[in-house]
Design an enzyme around this catalytic site. Sequence first.
Site: not given
Ligand code: NAP
Length: 260
Positions: A144, A158
Amino acid sequence: MLGSVEGRSVLVTGGTRGIGKGIARVFARSGAHVVVAGRDPAVGEACAAELGALGGGRVVFAAADVATRVGCDAAVAAAVEAFGGLDVLCANAGIFPDASLDTMTEADLDAVLATNVKGTVFAVQAALGPLTASGRGRVVLTSSITGPITGYPGWSHYGASKAAQLGFMRTAALELAPRGITVNAVLPGNIATEGLADLGPEYRSTMEASIPLKRLGEVDEIGYAALFFAGAEAGYITGQALVVDGGQVLPESLEALTVR
Ligand code: NAP
């Protein structure tokens, strides 16, 4: 024209929703076979069916909690069983609960570090054998901008976890280079996901105003960066971080966002 990943076996942890689903969609559309791993089977199976129907590579769901080594082993085993091996690991699963330093509990901290840091390390460890056997193994981490470059109140734990991923990446890249495995990271800015939607419309509009390109990123735009790292053209890049944020980290001040 980028080289093909057609027929490659890809595991995307947290591939059932949000950014991970975007990464999985981009790989599947490119003809790669993809395992999407997550904890919720209903969401995961629906995701696999949706992406599998795109007409590209095959997509299967694996139930796995990446915070445990056994969960990561199960996800990798699902890819090996379904597709005969593993060429690309996208260690993407992550959580971002809000907690100020005044109120953060030990359990809050443990939960974030378990999924975001241990989940990254465990996934890479679990994938080592098949990635080595692949002969062209690739690891792409989803970090991130928050932590490695910027800060945001409520996300100190985080941010620490996302910076930790980059510290891990640099030594993993060194250790795995002799096996021909590259390890790189994508640093998303604010991407339109279900998880981000939970933060509310005010968060979204404030963020859009602070991004030079004046919009949130799309999940597939993180997928394209991951696809680049997985392709033949990126074979000489390892231990590097690519920011994909619409220019969000660039302005020195609010005034710098005003176009002259
Ligand atoms: P999200 O929409 O909440 O999706 C999270 C995904 O991870 C889901 O598939 C969830 O499925 C899975 N997950 C969560 N905990 C888990 C665990 N313990 N074991 C296996 N799977 C798990 O989140 P996102 O925004 O796409 O974020 C994904 C990644 O991008 C993260 O690493 C986050 O830090 C990074 N990121 C996101 C943003 C943003 O703007 N969205 C920005 C920078 C970085 P289940 O809940 O079914 O397990």
